[in-house]
Design a protein around this motif. Sequence first.
Motif, mmCIF file in Angstrom:
data_model
loop_
_atom_site.group_PDB
_atom_site.id
_atom_site.type_symbol
_atom_site.label_atom_id
_atom_site.label_comp_id
_atom_site.label_asym_id
_atom_site.label_seq_id
_atom_site.Cartn_x
_atom_site.Cartn_y
_atom_site.Cartn_z
ATOM 1 N N ILE A 18 -0.438 1.208 42.726
ATOM 2 C CA ILE A 18 -0.817 -0.203 42.772
ATOM 3 C C ILE A 18 -1.049 -0.685 44.203
ATOM 4 C CG2 ILE A 18 0.050 -2.535 42.334
ATOM 5 C CD1 ILE A 18 1.334 -1.419 39.800
ATOM 6 N N TYR A 19 -0.223 -0.244 45.157
ATOM 7 C CA TYR A 19 -0.320 -0.730 46.539
ATOM 8 C C TYR A 19 -1.708 -0.509 47.140
ATOM 9 C CZ TYR A 19 1.128 -1.996 51.215
ATOM 10 O OH TYR A 19 1.236 -2.628 52.430
ATOM 11 N N PRO A 20 -2.284 0.714 47.092
ATOM 12 C CA PRO A 20 -3.627 0.885 47.665
ATOM 13 C C PRO A 20 -4.702 0.076 46.944
ATOM 14 C CG PRO A 20 -2.658 3.015 47.146
ATOM 15 C CD PRO A 20 -1.730 1.977 46.645
ATOM 16 N N ILE A 21 -4.543 -0.083 45.630
ATOM 17 C CA ILE A 21 -5.526 -0.883 44.890
ATOM 18 C C ILE A 21 -5.473 -2.336 45.352
ATOM 19 C CG2 ILE A 21 -6.114 -1.779 42.599
ATOM 20 C CD1 ILE A 21 -5.208 0.958 41.488
ATOM 21 N N LEU A 22 -4.266 -2.878 45.492
ATOM 22 C CA LEU A 22 -4.145 -4.252 45.971
ATOM 23 C C LEU A 22 -4.604 -4.372 47.419
ATOM 24 C CD1 LEU A 22 -0.790 -5.447 44.375
ATOM 25 C CD2 LEU A 22 -3.111 -6.199 43.840
ATOM 26 N N TRP A 23 -4.379 -3.345 48.215
ATOM 27 C CA TRP A 23 -4.816 -3.360 49.611
ATOM 28 C C TRP A 23 -6.338 -3.514 49.677
ATOM 29 C CZ3 TRP A 23 -2.660 0.689 53.563
ATOM 30 C CH2 TRP A 23 -2.999 0.324 54.857
ATOM 31 N N ILE A 24 -7.023 -2.847 48.763
ATOM 32 C CA ILE A 24 -8.483 -2.932 48.725
ATOM 33 C C ILE A 24 -8.937 -4.278 48.157
ATOM 34 C CG2 ILE A 24 -10.539 -1.966 47.609
ATOM 35 C CD1 ILE A 24 -9.076 0.774 47.767
ATOM 36 N N LEU A 25 -8.269 -4.750 47.101
ATOM 37 C CA LEU A 25 -8.729 -5.955 46.413
ATOM 38 C C LEU A 25 -8.312 -7.260 47.080
ATOM 39 C CD1 LEU A 25 -8.195 -4.982 42.667
ATOM 40 C CD2 LEU A 25 -10.317 -4.979 43.986
ATOM 41 N N MET A 26 -7.140 -7.273 47.736
ATOM 42 C CA MET A 26 -6.666 -8.523 48.350
ATOM 43 C C MET A 26 -7.402 -8.770 49.661
ATOM 44 S SD MET A 26 -2.542 -8.496 47.745
ATOM 45 C CE MET A 26 -2.231 -9.949 48.729
ATOM 46 N N PRO A 27 -8.012 -9.938 49.811
ATOM 47 C CA PRO A 27 -8.714 -10.214 51.060
ATOM 48 C C PRO A 27 -7.719 -10.499 52.183
ATOM 49 C CG PRO A 27 -8.768 -12.137 49.640
ATOM 50 C CD PRO A 27 -8.118 -11.033 48.856
ATOM 51 N N ALA A 28 -8.130 -10.203 53.393
ATOM 52 C CA ALA A 28 -7.314 -10.522 54.554
ATOM 53 C C ALA A 28 -7.366 -12.031 54.787
ATOM 54 C CB ALA A 28 -7.815 -9.786 55.785
ATOM 55 N N GLU A 29 -6.271 -12.549 55.278
ATOM 56 C CA GLU A 29 -6.206 -13.976 55.581
ATOM 57 C C GLU A 29 -7.213 -14.278 56.682
ATOM 58 O OE1 GLU A 29 -2.492 -16.869 56.188
ATOM 59 O OE2 GLU A 29 -2.609 -15.250 57.623
ATOM 60 N N GLU A 30 -7.938 -15.343 56.511
ATOM 61 C CA GLU A 30 -8.918 -15.721 57.529
ATOM 62 C C GLU A 30 -8.173 -16.248 58.732
ATOM 63 O OE1 GLU A 30 -11.604 -18.489 55.812
ATOM 64 O OE2 GLU A 30 -12.404 -17.043 54.401
ATOM 65 N N LEU B 29 3.484 -5.179 57.882
ATOM 66 C CA LEU B 29 3.926 -3.885 58.389
ATOM 67 C C LEU B 29 2.841 -2.836 58.218
ATOM 68 C CD1 LEU B 29 7.672 -3.478 57.381
ATOM 69 C CD2 LEU B 29 6.687 -3.950 59.595
ATOM 70 N N LEU B 30 2.394 -2.650 57.005
ATOM 71 C CA LEU B 30 1.379 -1.636 56.764
ATOM 72 C C LEU B 30 0.042 -2.330 56.500
ATOM 73 C CD1 LEU B 30 0.885 1.387 56.479
ATOM 74 C CD2 LEU B 30 1.434 1.170 54.074
ATOM 75 N N GLY B 31 -0.149 -2.814 55.319
ATOM 76 C CA GLY B 31 -1.404 -3.478 54.983
ATOM 77 C C GLY B 31 -1.237 -4.962 54.724
ATOM 78 N N GLY B 32 0.002 -5.415 54.610
ATOM 79 C CA GLY B 32 0.253 -6.821 54.351
ATOM 80 C C GLY B 32 0.273 -7.192 52.886
ATOM 81 N N VAL B 33 0.199 -6.206 52.004
ATOM 82 C CA VAL B 33 0.143 -6.488 50.576
ATOM 83 C C VAL B 33 1.443 -7.119 50.087
ATOM 84 C CG1 VAL B 33 -0.043 -5.440 48.289
ATOM 85 C CG2 VAL B 33 -1.565 -4.708 50.113
ATOM 86 N N VAL B 34 2.572 -6.502 50.403
ATOM 87 C CA VAL B 34 3.855 -7.027 49.923
ATOM 88 C C VAL B 34 4.168 -8.364 50.596
ATOM 89 C CG1 VAL B 34 6.313 -6.551 49.685
ATOM 90 C CG2 VAL B 34 4.681 -4.712 49.397
ATOM 91 N N ALA B 35 3.826 -8.520 51.868
ATOM 92 C CA ALA B 35 4.027 -9.799 52.552
ATOM 93 C C ALA B 35 3.175 -10.891 51.900
ATOM 94 C CB ALA B 35 3.693 -9.675 54.033
#
Length: 85
Positions: free
Chosen positions: A58-70, A21-27
Motif C-alpha cells: 500500500i505504501y508505494p501505491i499511496l506514494w504514487i497517488l498522493m500529491p505532494a503538498e504545494e 521521513l521517506l515519502g511523507g505518506v504516513v505523515a
Amino acid sequence: METVYGSMRQHGLVRPTNGRLLGGVVAGLGRRFGIDPWPARLLFVLILLAIPGTQILIYPILWILMPAEESVSPATPATPAAPAL
C-alpha cells in the motif's frame, strides 16, 4: 491522473513537504486524520506487525497517488530602486 490528485487534495490527503521521513505518506495520512506524524508512524509499524505485507504494498501505491503538498514559494525580494540623479 489529475482527477486522482485533485480528489486526494480535496480530501486533504497530501504528502507534506516538511516533516517527512521517506515519502511523507504516513505523515500525510496522520495529518489528514489529526494525528501527529510520530504516533502515526508507530501505528503504521504496529499494523505492519499485525498484518504483515499489506503496508509494503500500500505504501508505494499511496506514494504514487498522493500529491505532494504545494509549497508556497517565498516572496521574491524587491529589486532596489535606481538612485535618483
